[in-house]
Structures are given as C-alpha cells and as structure tokens.
Write an enzyme that holds these catalytic residues in place. Structure first.
Site, PDB file in Angstrom:
ATOM      1  N   HIS A  98       6.834  -3.397  -4.816  1.00 28.19           N
ATOM      2  CA  HIS A  98       6.060  -3.089  -3.601  1.00 28.19           C
ATOM      3  C   HIS A  98       4.566  -3.133  -3.918  1.00 28.19           C
ATOM      4  O   HIS A  98       4.141  -2.680  -4.980  1.00 28.19           O
ATOM      5  CB  HIS A  98       6.454  -1.712  -3.057  1.00 28.19           C
ATOM      6  CG  HIS A  98       5.949  -1.491  -1.663  1.00 28.19           C
ATOM      7  ND1 HIS A  98       4.643  -1.180  -1.398  1.00 28.19           N
ATOM      8  CD2 HIS A  98       6.572  -1.588  -0.462  1.00 28.19           C
ATOM      9  CE1 HIS A  98       4.483  -1.077  -0.084  1.00 28.19           C
ATOM     10  NE2 HIS A  98       5.648  -1.320   0.509  1.00 28.19           N
ATOM     11  N   GLU A 167       5.738  -9.635   2.080  1.00 33.23           N
ATOM     12  CA  GLU A 167       4.849  -8.636   2.666  1.00 33.23           C
ATOM     13  C   GLU A 167       3.392  -8.952   2.318  1.00 33.23           C
ATOM     14  O   GLU A 167       2.928  -8.574   1.228  1.00 33.23           O
ATOM     15  CB  GLU A 167       5.181  -7.251   2.117  1.00 33.23           C
ATOM     16  CG  GLU A 167       6.598  -6.803   2.348  1.00 33.23           C
ATOM     17  CD  GLU A 167       6.691  -5.293   2.408  1.00 33.23           C
ATOM     18  OE1 GLU A 167       6.919  -4.775   3.496  1.00 33.23           O
ATOM     19  OE2 GLU A 167       6.489  -4.642   1.372  1.00 33.23           O
TER      20      GLU A 167
HETATM   21  C1  PEP Z   1       5.871  -1.278   3.764  1.00 29.03           C
HETATM   22  O1  PEP Z   1       6.009  -0.105   3.476  1.00 29.03           O
HETATM   23  O2  PEP Z   1       6.220  -2.154   2.969  1.00 29.03           O
HETATM   24  C2  PEP Z   1       5.289  -1.649   5.047  1.00 29.03           C
HETATM   25  C3  PEP Z   1       5.424  -2.888   5.458  1.00 29.03           C
HETATM   26  O3  PEP Z   1       4.644  -0.683   5.733  1.00 29.03           O
HETATM   27  P1  PEP Z   1       4.112  -0.796   7.244  1.00 29.03           P
HETATM   28  O4  PEP Z   1       5.279  -1.219   8.097  1.00 29.03           O
HETATM   29  O5  PEP Z   1       3.643   0.587   7.563  1.00 29.03           O
HETATM   30  O6  PEP Z   1       3.017  -1.808   7.280  1.00 29.03           O
END
Ligand code: PEP
Length: 248
Positions: A98, A167
């Site tokens: 992450h 992400e």
């Molecule tokens: C995450 O925790 O990986 C995330 C995408 O958080 P958020 O949805 O708050 O942007």
C-alpha cells in the site's frame, strides 16, 4: 479468472468495537442472491480482526490483514504481525505494498519478500501499485508500474492467489480520480506487463477516492474487476451503495 467483482474495504487505522453494529445491513446484502458475485473483503486494523471474524462468521465476507512482516512465522520484531499469525486468526487475504506503507519506507524488495512469505502461508495477496503525482507529471507512469510489478513479483511461481490493486497515489484520499481514458490505458498497460510474466489472468482492481457518487463512472472502466475502497468503506451506507450501483 472468476466472474467475481471484488469490493475491498480498507479501514486503515480507524474503527472500534462500537462500529461493528454498522455492518448489519452489509451482512444482509451479502446474503442476497442478486449480489452473489460481489466478493466482499474487509481489512480492519489488526486489533479488530478477531471481532470482525465473529461478526462475519456465518457469511461469505472474507477478512484480511492490512500488512504483514516479511518473516513467515515468528521472530523478535516488536509491533509486527506475521503471515502465520494472520492465517491463524482466520484471515484469507493480506494487503501488501500500500502506498501509505511505501511512503513510510517500504521498498520493492521488502514488498517482494512479504508477498513470497504470505503466499507460502496460503494467504491471497492484494498487491498495490501506483504512481505518484510527480511521476505522473513526468509521464513515467508506465515505467513505474512496470518496475513495481517486476520487482514486487520477482520469483513468484504461482500467480493464482494474487490480485492487483492499481492505486494512483495522487488519488488516494484526495477526492480526485483519473480521467476515464487515462485509467483505461493504465489498466490495459498493467495487463500487458502481467501477461509477460504469467498466463494467469490476475484480477485488476482500482483504488483511489472511490465513493458512492463516482462509482457509476468507474464501474464502466474496461478491464477492472473491482474496487479497493478506503474512507468510503468506513461508512456502511456508502459502501453498500458502491456495491449496489456496481452490480445493478
Ligand atoms: C486506500 O486506502 O487504498 C484508498 C484508496 O483510500 P481512499 O478510498 O480513501 O482514497
């Protein structure tokens, strides 16, 4: 690849035992035939994993750890949790790589060791990758994603227990999501990079400010098999809406 659509709830360092009752409606939804293909996985903080296990006991909802140590079993690592410990608690998944941990110093090499150890303990991996805003502006997103994938998945022989969460770092917690074309291009590039490593079609999920409003657009992105939801997943109503709007 299965027909499942993944809905991952990452609670980060939030939640307390008093928040568990807010999950009742979600449990009801998970039992409805209409939502059979919704694969819901919660990642509570370590302190609440046991409570979540009890709460979800008679459901199909799975639980995972938000991180783990790279040593598989036991060791003198104060404050750490091993893949074996997660497994013994009943976790089926673990998030690795992450961006909040990468920012805190986690390296690709460390991530790779964690993935190998967790796979050895039969955990399924949610492997997070994504470029920073600086990297996006420099137009090196493709190289960054390629490096993260190649280094993180080095030496992996069996890919069937790995999910990829794309992400973009600049999208996490900011309320900003990538443009439709940009997201489709990056997902398609990830697929190409992966196809050079394995014939297994790993599910690719999107994460970054997913909410009950933007989900109607995000669900139409080609190549995405689900969502990793941070802050909106801590509000059961919003998380339920995300699932309903995706499946309906
Ligand atoms: C995450 O925790 O990986 C995330 C995408 O958080 P958020 O949805 O708050 O942007």
């Amino acid at each position: 690849m299965t027909n499942n659509i993944y809905f991952i709830a990452n609670w980060k360092m939030y939640g307390s035992t008093s928040t568990l009752s807010s999950l009742n409606k979600l449990i009801n939804l998970s039992k409805q035939k209409k939502y059979n293909k919704a694969k819901i996985i919660y990642f509570p903080p370590f302190t609440l994993i046991y409570n979540f296990m009890n709460k979800f006991k008679k459901t199909k909802i799975s639980i995972g750890g938000q991180n783990c140590h790279h040593i598989e079993n036991y060791g003198s690592f104060t404050g750490s949790i091993s893949p074996k410990m997660l497994k013994e608690l009943g976790c089926r998944y673990v998030i690795i790589g992450h961006s909040e941990n990468r920012t805190a110093g986690e390296t690709d090499a460390n991530i790779n060791k964690k993935i190998l150890s967790a796979l050895n303990k039969n955990l399924k991996i949610v492997f997070c990758i994504g470029e920073t805003l600086k990297e996006k502006r420099k137009k090196i997103t493709h190289t960054i994603l390629k490096n993260q994938i190649n280094k993180g998945l080095k030496g992996i022989k069996n890919y069937k227990n790995i999910l990829i969460a794309y992400e973009p770092v600049w999208s996490i917690g900011t309320g900003v999501i990538p443009k439709h074309n940009e997201l489709e291009t990056n997902v398609s590039n990830i697929r190409k990079i992966l196809s050079k490593k394995t014939s297994v079609k790993l599910p690719i999920l999107y994460g970054g400010s997913v909410n009950d409003k933007n989900i109607s657009n995000l669900k139409n992105i080609r190549g995405i098999k689900g969502f990793l939801v941070g802050s909106a997943s801590q509000n059961s109503k919003k998380f339920i809406d995300i699932i309903k709007k995706t499946i309906n």
